[in-house]
Enzyme design. Structure first.
Site, PDB file in Angstrom:
ATOM      1  CB  SER A   1      -0.943   0.015   1.092  1.00 57.27           C
ATOM      2  OG  SER A   1      -1.497   1.301   1.473  1.00 57.27           O
TER       3      SER A   1
ATOM      4  CE1 TYR B   1      -4.396  -2.231   5.026  1.00 55.78           C
ATOM      5  CE2 TYR B   1      -3.720  -0.064   4.247  1.00 55.78           C
ATOM      6  CZ  TYR B   1      -4.257  -1.349   3.857  1.00 55.78           C
ATOM      7  OH  TYR B   1      -4.152  -1.686   2.630  1.00 55.78           O
TER       8      TYR B   1
END
Lengths: 476, 252
Positions: free
Chosen positions: B145, B158
């Site tokens: 990500s 995250y």
């Protein structure tokens, strides 16, 4: 990695014992186009005995013999398996001359190159039966790809000149085969891309030549129709014929070409212009491409300029020019490692043949390539003669065109897919030794006798102990 | 086998319900890909995808795979390779967002997020890499990500798990040099997917289709790190150096 092993026992170390790893030289291999590398356990035996031992203990992904790596794609790769480079086992014998014969028999190890052969044969007044555009191919590779050259229209391909060969089969046994001894297996090995077994050595006919020079006629053709007409009507008068075609030319000059045709000169014909030995042969590398070349060096501008220059410097018409063997047959070999000039992305070669009578398709394909502005250096156009009995051999009567293209050209994948369809529709095929991207489903259409070849492979290697990335990619 | 122009013939997707991975697969099957295996928690949940792929002439199958059950990864991947033969591409696409409210209520909730996004990616990644190394070719595509590049107040857990996965993947890729195997790191930006439904979009938010196009373009070219959308490569080349006070204001 046993099923259900606790997470602490994950493979932090390689599973093989270290002794095995030490013996294995894991290497990435790629073809001449420098695309799609894969890893293999590479061995380079230095004796015939060692070479024959490489097969029996190969892992389940099998083994493949590799020569000088001139196939453009993945034909000489065997990912995860073993690859044996044969080039250090490269001796050969020139047999005694047979009274009245126009050839002499030569027995050569599969690893012997045409380069090595020529250095010995030419001074003895002999030549190889067939040579491609590079002399850096091995005898084993010449058989596996059933290579062709400028004399195909008269002399056929390499395997038309082989008397016999020794093949190590998947079970380790060695068989002696030829057009008259197990012809089924012989013709499956001819053009069989090395997948029927390991070729150990071969005996083939080498023609006599009158000198080491060629008498060459050059014709500059302003467009495609002219060059096609010249070849269709005149090739029969020449032993060797090929046209270099400028695929970047468009409009009225689309398909403009320089056609060079010739034959070996006699000693008398050479004598008139040279005081030297009529069989003098010198072939070397006069320059090397740098070890690293950035991508994009070959762009539309530079290639167009090169092609223009090259076309203009060629004579419009010239007759009986004396040329040396390297100049006539192997001009690219003068630059070592020229495949690096395409940059890190690599390049591919696309070569097809379509039957005589489908010239309209030839024209449409060249139109598409010109319109796409493919950054292609000079491509090669030739009229093939009859094909032989091999189910996978490439040459067939018709027009063959070969071109190099850098992989970075945008839209290349779809363009070539479309052109492949046109080739199939015309009843043609592409050359497996050059291929690195054709759709697997087209291969049975291009090679209608593929199943026949598969049956022979099944007979000699049911467990697929001989394998290659090409065979995997195309589900041969 | 991967061909000279970067097309692949067979794909295994870990986290086979991921919108991004499926958009990538859709593009691959337009090319040379004829074999797709989707590893998902509940195989029946992927049935509509399997039906769609099968109708397109692809040999497609869903198998059971749970990122959290790391002890099963070796068997599941081993079986998938043994059954399907070679995989030219393995896409590691599973993951979960960290729900900030759940984290506030129970710090141990972090363990689940870490195990799903990091531990599971590491175990399955190591096992896939080993299987690819044995076949001597193939690409492991790790979808991390853009959040792996800098921590943000609203998704730092995250981001931390993705940063771990990203760094792991880079090193794994370097350790495989010479084996014929490549590891590609894909860093998508904010994408409108079922995973991000209801979240406030970040700058350069984009669609799954755009992401997939950029991934395919980078993959075909042989890129080792793919930013998607590709402009993020340049945006983050600058943002990585922004002082935190500025980054905080930008990050919102």
């Amino acid at each position: 990695m046993s099923p259900g092993s606790p997470s602490t026992a994950l493979p932090s170390t390689p599973p093989e014992p270290s002794a095995e790893l030490a013996r294995t030289r894991a290497t990435e291999l790629f073809g001449w186009g420098r695309t799609a590398p894969t890893g293999a356990d590479l061995r380079r035996p230095t004796s015939a005995i060692e070479l024959r031992r490489a097969l029996p203990d190969a892992n389940p992904r099998g083994l493949l013999a590799r020569g000088l790596g001139r196939s453009y794609g993945d034909a000489a790769q065997n990912s995860g398996g073993r690859v044996i480079e044969t080039i250090d086992v490269a001796s050969f014998t020139v047999h005694e001359a047979i009274e009245g014969a126009d050839h002499v028999l030569v027995t050569a190890d599969a690893g012997a190159s045409i380069d090595r052969l020529l250095h010995s044969l030419v001074p003895q007044g002999l030549f190889v039966p067939v040579t491609p555009g590079t002399r850096y191919v091995t005898v084993g590779g010449a058989i596996a790809a059933d290579i062709h050259g400028k004399n195909h229209h008269r002399k056929g391909s390499w395997c038309d000149h082989v008397e016999s060969l020794r093949l190590q089969l998947a079970d380790g046994s060695v068989v002696d085969i030829g057009p008259n001894s197990d012809p089924e297996l012989y013709w499956a090995t001819a053009g069989g891309m090395g997948l029927t077994g390991v070729i150990l050595d071969a005996t083939f006919r080498c023609p006599r030549i009158g000198s080491s020079r060629l008498l060459v006629d050059t014709d500059r053709a302003p467009d495609l129709d002219t060059v096609v007409e010249l070849m269709a009507t005149g090739d029969a008068d020449y032993d060797y014929s090929v046209a270099w075609i400028d695929l970047m030319a468009t409009g009225a000059s689309m398909g403009r070409s320089v056609l060079t045709r010739g034959r070996f000169a006699t000693a008398e014909e050479v004598g008139a212009s040279s005081s030297a030995d009529p069989f003098d042969y010198r072939a070397g590398v006069i320059a090397s491409a740098p070890p690293f070349v950035p991508g994009g060096l070959l762009n539309k501008l530079t290639v167009r300029a090169f092609n223009e220059l090259w076309f203009r410097k060629s004579p419009k018409l010239r007759r009986d020019e004396l040329q040396t063997i390297p100049t006539f047959f192997h001009p690219l070999d003068m630059v070592g490692g020229w495949n690096r000039i395409y940059g890190p992305g690599g390049f591919l070669q696309w070569q097809f043949v379509i039957p005589f009578g489908t010239e309209a398709t030839l024209r449409r394909i060249i139109e598409e390539l010109s319109a796409a502005g493919c950054t292609s250096f000079l491509a090669v156009l030739k009229a093939f003669g009859p094909s032989n009995e091999s189910p996978l051999s490439f040459p067939a009567p018709g027009w063959t065109l070969a071109l190099d293209i850098p992989t970075g050209v945008s839209g290349l994948a779809t363009l070539l897919d479309r052109l492949d369809d046109m080739v199939v529709e015309a009843g043609g095929r592409i050359y497996l030794a050059k291929d690195s991207r054709v759709r697997a489903e087209l291969v049975p259409q291009m090679y209608p006798r593929l199943d026949e070849w598969r049956a022979i492979r099944e007979r000699v290697d049911p467990q697929r102990r001989i394998n290659s990335d090409l065979a995997r990619r195309l589900s041969l | 086998m991967r061909d000279a122009l970067g097309a692949v013939q067979s794909v295994l997707v870990l986290g086979g319900n991921s919108d991004i991975a499926l958009a990538i697969v859709d593009r691959l099957v337009e090319g040379r890909t004829r074999k797709v295996v989707l590893a998902v928690r509940r195989p029946e949940s992927a049935q509509s995808t399997i039906d769609r792929l099968t109708a397109a002439g692809v040999a497609a199958e869903a198998i059971a795979f749970d990122a959290l059950r790391t002890e099963e990864h070796s068997r599941i991947l081993g079986d998938a390779f043994a059954k399907a033969g070679d995989f030219d591409l393995v896409i590691s696409a599973f993951g979960m967002l960290a729900d900030q409210d759940a984290l506030d209520a129970d710090p141990l909730y972090a363990v689940t997020v870490i195990n799903a996004n990091f531990t599971g990616a590491v175990t399955s990644g190591l096992i896939a890499a080993d299987l690819l190394r044995k076949q001597g070719h193939g690409t492991l595509m790790m979808i991390t990500s853009i959040a792996a590049v800098r921590g943000r107040a609203d998704n730092f857990l995250y981001g931390a798990t993705k940063a771990g996965q990203d760094l792991f993947s880079q090193g794994l890729g370097d350790s495989l040099v010479g084996s014929g195997v490549r590891v590609v790191v894909v860093r998508p930006g904010f994408v409108h997917t079922k995973m991000t439904e209801g979240l406030k979009p970040a700058p350069f938010a984009t669609t799954v289709d755009k992401i997939a196009d950029d991934v395919i373009a980078g993959f075909s070219k042989g890129r080792e790190t793919i930013f998607a959308p590709s402009i993020l490569r340049y945006v983050f080349a600058l943002l990585i150096h922004a002082p935190r006070i500025i980054w905080r204001r930008l990050g919102g």
